[in-house]
Design a protein around this motif. Structure first.
Motif, mmCIF file in Angstrom:
data_model
loop_
_atom_site.group_PDB
_atom_site.id
_atom_site.type_symbol
_atom_site.label_atom_id
_atom_site.label_comp_id
_atom_site.label_asym_id
_atom_site.label_seq_id
_atom_site.Cartn_x
_atom_site.Cartn_y
_atom_site.Cartn_z
ATOM 1 N N ALA A 200 -46.032 9.215 -16.730
ATOM 2 C CA ALA A 200 -45.373 8.952 -17.342
ATOM 3 C C ALA A 200 -43.913 9.716 -16.836
ATOM 4 C CB ALA A 200 -44.448 8.956 -19.152
ATOM 5 N N ARG A 201 -43.839 11.329 -16.931
ATOM 6 C CA ARG A 201 -42.490 12.004 -16.373
ATOM 7 C C ARG A 201 -42.079 11.392 -15.093
ATOM 8 N NH1 ARG A 201 -43.773 16.548 -18.112
ATOM 9 N NH2 ARG A 201 -42.524 16.318 -19.915
ATOM 10 N N LYS A 202 -43.654 10.963 -14.539
ATOM 11 C CA LYS A 202 -43.703 11.343 -12.968
ATOM 12 C C LYS A 202 -43.114 9.653 -12.364
ATOM 13 C CE LYS A 202 -46.682 10.531 -9.169
ATOM 14 N NZ LYS A 202 -48.344 11.496 -8.287
ATOM 15 N N ARG A 203 -43.136 8.539 -13.735
ATOM 16 C CA ARG A 203 -42.702 7.191 -13.304
ATOM 17 C C ARG A 203 -41.371 7.141 -13.340
ATOM 18 N NH1 ARG A 203 -47.242 6.115 -15.869
ATOM 19 N NH2 ARG A 203 -46.607 5.636 -17.795
ATOM 20 N N HIS A 204 -41.010 8.282 -14.432
ATOM 21 C CA HIS A 204 -39.703 7.881 -15.028
ATOM 22 C C HIS A 204 -38.406 8.717 -13.609
ATOM 23 C CE1 HIS A 204 -36.016 8.644 -17.812
ATOM 24 N NE2 HIS A 204 -35.703 9.452 -16.678
ATOM 25 N N LEU A 205 -38.851 9.658 -13.084
ATOM 26 C CA LEU A 205 -38.483 10.664 -12.501
ATOM 27 C C LEU A 205 -38.462 8.985 -10.680
ATOM 28 C CD1 LEU A 205 -39.348 14.044 -12.728
ATOM 29 C CD2 LEU A 205 -37.366 12.711 -12.725
ATOM 30 N N GLN A 206 -39.533 8.526 -9.973
ATOM 31 C CA GLN A 206 -39.904 8.322 -9.426
ATOM 32 C C GLN A 206 -39.397 6.968 -9.338
ATOM 33 O OE1 GLN A 206 -43.863 7.959 -9.069
ATOM 34 N NE2 GLN A 206 -44.003 9.717 -7.672
ATOM 35 N N ASN A 207 -38.424 6.327 -9.911
ATOM 36 C CA ASN A 207 -38.337 5.131 -10.767
ATOM 37 C C ASN A 207 -36.143 5.396 -11.261
ATOM 38 O OD1 ASN A 207 -40.769 3.505 -10.760
ATOM 39 N ND2 ASN A 207 -40.551 3.571 -12.908
ATOM 40 N N GLY A 208 -35.973 5.998 -10.792
ATOM 41 C CA GLY A 208 -35.009 6.321 -10.359
ATOM 42 C C GLY A 208 -33.796 6.793 -11.614
ATOM 43 N N GLU A 209 -34.251 7.092 -12.874
ATOM 44 C CA GLU A 209 -33.854 7.087 -14.279
ATOM 45 C C GLU A 209 -32.912 7.935 -14.067
ATOM 46 O OE1 GLU A 209 -34.231 4.036 -16.456
ATOM 47 O OE2 GLU A 209 -36.088 3.346 -15.584
ATOM 48 N N PRO A 210 -32.295 8.151 -15.554
ATOM 49 C CA PRO A 210 -31.741 9.564 -15.243
ATOM 50 C C PRO A 210 -32.222 10.642 -15.399
ATOM 51 C CG PRO A 210 -30.604 7.777 -16.313
ATOM 52 C CD PRO A 210 -31.407 7.335 -15.733
ATOM 53 N N LEU A 211 -31.422 10.960 -14.936
ATOM 54 C CA LEU A 211 -32.358 13.395 -15.187
ATOM 55 C C LEU A 211 -32.203 14.104 -16.277
ATOM 56 C CD1 LEU A 211 -33.162 15.251 -13.084
ATOM 57 C CD2 LEU A 211 -31.665 16.409 -12.923
ATOM 58 N N ARG A 212 -33.292 13.610 -16.818
ATOM 59 C CA ARG A 212 -33.167 14.187 -18.721
ATOM 60 C C ARG A 212 -33.253 15.820 -18.548
ATOM 61 N NH1 ARG A 212 -38.026 10.495 -20.288
ATOM 62 N NH2 ARG A 212 -39.087 11.776 -18.655
ATOM 63 N N LEU A 213 -32.615 16.386 -19.425
ATOM 64 C CA LEU A 213 -32.393 17.847 -19.088
ATOM 65 C C LEU A 213 -31.549 18.125 -20.812
ATOM 66 C CD1 LEU A 213 -29.209 18.466 -16.929
ATOM 67 C CD2 LEU A 213 -31.547 18.392 -16.395
ATOM 68 N N ILE A 214 -33.108 19.311 -21.154
ATOM 69 C CA ILE A 214 -32.937 19.822 -22.481
ATOM 70 C C ILE A 214 -32.286 21.046 -22.586
ATOM 71 C CG2 ILE A 214 -35.267 20.154 -21.871
ATOM 72 C CD1 ILE A 214 -35.716 18.672 -25.272
ATOM 73 N N HIS A 215 -32.521 21.316 -23.265
ATOM 74 C CA HIS A 215 -32.126 22.395 -23.802
ATOM 75 C C HIS A 215 -31.776 23.008 -25.215
ATOM 76 C CE1 HIS A 215 -30.200 26.725 -24.104
ATOM 77 N NE2 HIS A 215 -30.222 26.215 -25.064
ATOM 78 N N SER A 216 -32.978 24.015 -26.507
ATOM 79 C CA SER A 216 -32.825 24.272 -27.158
ATOM 80 C C SER A 216 -32.749 25.620 -27.439
ATOM 81 C CB SER A 216 -34.673 24.054 -27.996
ATOM 82 O OG SER A 216 -35.873 24.769 -27.173
ATOM 83 N N GLY A 217 -32.314 26.197 -28.735
ATOM 84 C CA GLY A 217 -32.552 27.339 -29.692
ATOM 85 C C GLY A 217 -30.707 28.010 -29.753
ATOM 86 N N ARG A 218 -31.076 29.115 -30.613
ATOM 87 C CA ARG A 218 -29.809 29.594 -30.897
ATOM 88 C C ARG A 218 -28.063 29.396 -29.849
ATOM 89 N NH1 ARG A 218 -29.130 34.341 -33.252
ATOM 90 N NH2 ARG A 218 -30.658 35.467 -31.686
ATOM 91 N N LEU A 219 -27.304 28.161 -30.911
ATOM 92 C CA LEU A 219 -25.762 28.199 -30.178
ATOM 93 C C LEU A 219 -25.337 29.422 -30.275
ATOM 94 C CD1 LEU A 219 -25.757 24.628 -30.756
ATOM 95 C CD2 LEU A 219 -26.833 25.660 -28.470
ATOM 96 N N GLU A 220 -25.333 30.360 -29.792
ATOM 97 C CA GLU A 220 -24.864 32.038 -29.968
ATOM 98 C C GLU A 220 -23.987 32.239 -28.324
ATOM 99 O OE1 GLU A 220 -23.936 33.674 -32.930
ATOM 100 O OE2 GLU A 220 -25.035 32.221 -33.934
ATOM 101 N N PRO A 221 -23.494 33.070 -28.121
ATOM 102 C CA PRO A 221 -22.302 33.248 -26.824
ATOM 103 C C PRO A 221 -23.198 34.603 -26.277
ATOM 104 C CG PRO A 221 -20.967 33.746 -28.722
ATOM 105 C CD PRO A 221 -22.089 33.415 -29.586
ATOM 106 N N MET A 222 -24.417 35.457 -26.990
ATOM 107 C CA MET A 222 -24.982 35.828 -26.345
ATOM 108 C C MET A 222 -26.578 35.607 -25.663
ATOM 109 S SD MET A 222 -27.252 38.249 -29.657
ATOM 110 C CE MET A 222 -28.124 38.439 -28.542
ATOM 111 N N LYS A 223 -26.764 34.159 -25.977
ATOM 112 C CA LYS A 223 -28.246 32.780 -25.413
ATOM 113 C C LYS A 223 -27.024 32.460 -24.150
ATOM 114 C CE LYS A 223 -31.119 34.164 -28.096
ATOM 115 N NZ LYS A 223 -31.947 34.908 -28.149
ATOM 116 N N GLY A 224 -25.910 32.338 -23.936
ATOM 117 C CA GLY A 224 -24.653 31.360 -23.013
ATOM 118 C C GLY A 224 -24.849 29.915 -22.586
ATOM 119 N N VAL A 225 -25.112 30.245 -23.744
ATOM 120 C CA VAL A 225 -24.928 28.512 -24.228
ATOM 121 C C VAL A 225 -23.045 28.393 -24.131
ATOM 122 C CG1 VAL A 225 -27.148 28.327 -25.459
ATOM 123 C CG2 VAL A 225 -24.502 28.625 -26.807
#
Length: 391
Positions: A200-225
């Protein structure tokens, strides 16, 4: 013959009424595997002092399959604590667990240390701590240098060392007895991305859909967020069709939310509350992400790397010691110079046009992570400890 194991852990505990304990759910599930792969009784030493455990559960002491002994918040490990055990696994990251070499050599227990932070990472954490004044940073660094001296003395006297992550393994591989590298994470075999999800991810990318970026974790300066929204702004300026979904909370939540609106990015950057790891974050990552954006500057062995890779998602990360080494081993992503948001944005913009590379690295990520799943890491660690009791 059954051997008794003492484990000194940094997990939080809150003593509730009627003999119940509030414990972190991840910690309890991990302990279940430790117990499963150890032939005898296991006792956990935990220090009191926690006031809140976000992902905690209430447990009756009698229902746990391991024993619990609660220590005072600043109670140091001593020979007395080790007297009833065949083997003791102590935390090399806790200054309270660093024993003098003479005590280690004379103890009834075989002493093994686990370690995940390097000396360099500890100093980085202090230097990035905005709550400390310059004199307090200098004091903290001097104290850290002294603890490192004690740490190395303890490690050299120990029966073995279990290092979580490549940087810790590289830093301490020449001291102590038997060495083990492991990569801590929570990915059970059933949680890995399925062939259908990869297709499904392959189809999504090959069809020119938006590039989906994700981030998860603590929102603290030491994490670089603090770099996430600036990178998104650069992608927007470059005309990249993308979304960035951020799961987490912390001291920078308000600033990130304000920046999203200030720069009119609310149509493509989404800030969401933390979600349950196994029930929500893993399925969301497996089905709704193409690249994990990591701006982590430190070299600690974040379990997020393997967990993300197990979802079939490659990682675009900064050139810290952990991700650099892991990327070289796994070929599961890309590296940008530490803190260079323009280089990171350039890389992501190029990948938007080279989606075959994204798909190739996604397959590499899943393949590598399968070899380091949650259960195999625990089994490997317990077998290592069992072997050390035979010497």
């Amino acid at each position: 013959m059954q051997k008794s194991l003492a484990m000194f852990v940094s997990a939080p505990v809150i003593e509730a009424a009627n003999g119940k304990l509030v414990l972190d759910k991840k910690f309890v599930s991990g302990m279940a595997l430790h117990v499963q792969h150890w032939s005898g009784p296991v006792t956990c030493f935990i220090r009191r002092g926690a006031t809140d455990i976000p992902f905690g559960g209430r447990y009756d002491i009698g229902d746990l399959d391991f024993r619990v002994r609660i220590l005072e918040p600043e109670e140091r490990v001593s020979a007395d604590h080790l007297a009833d055990f065949d083997l003791a696994l102590l935390s090399g990251d806790s200054y309270l667990d660093l024993l003098p070499p003479a005590v280690i050599r004379q103890a009834k227990s075989a002493v093994v240390y686990s370690i995940e932070y390097t000396h360099q990472t500890r100093l980085q954490i202090i230097s990035l701590d905005d709550t400390r004044s310059l004199p307090r940073k200098i004091y903290g660094m001097a104290w850290t240098v002294m603890q490192e001296y004690k740490r190395k003395r303890a490690f050299r006297a120990a029966r073995g060392i279990q290092a979580n992550g490549y940087p810790a393994h590289a830093a301490y591989h020449d001291m102590g007895g038997s060495q083990l590298l492991y990569l801590d994470n929570r990915m059970k075999p059933a949680m890995f991305a399925t062939p259908q999800e990869m297709s499904a991810r392959k189809r999504h990318l090959q069809n020119g859909e938006p590039l989906r970026l994700i981030h998860s974790g603590r929102l603290e300066p030491m994490k670089g967020v603090q770099d996430l929204v600036p990178i998104a702004r650069l992608l927007d300026e470059r005309g990249v069709d993308f979304t960035l979904t951020i799961y987490g909370e912390g001291s920078l939540s308000g600033a990130i939310n304000a920046d999203i609106h200030k720069h009119w990015l609310q149509d493509c950057v989404f800030l969401k509350d933390p979600v349950d790891f196994e029930q929500e974050l893993v399925p969301l990552t497996r089905t709704g992400a193409d690249i994990f954006l990591s701006c982590h500057r430190q070299s600690d062995p974040s379990c997020t790397y393997i967990e993300t890779m197990g979802c079939g998602v490659p990682i675009a990360g900064y050139d810290n010691e952990m991700w650099s080494a892991l990327m070289i081993e796994s070929k599961a992503g890309w590296i940008a110079p530490l803190g260079d948001i323009r280089a990171m944005a350039d890389r992501l913009a190029a990948l938007d046009k080279d989606r075959a590379s994204v798909l190739e690295r996604a397959e590499n990520a899943l393949r590598f992570a399968r070899g380091w799943d949650f259960e195999s890491q625990f089994r490997k660690r317990m077998e290592h400890l069992e072997n050390l009791t035979r010497h």
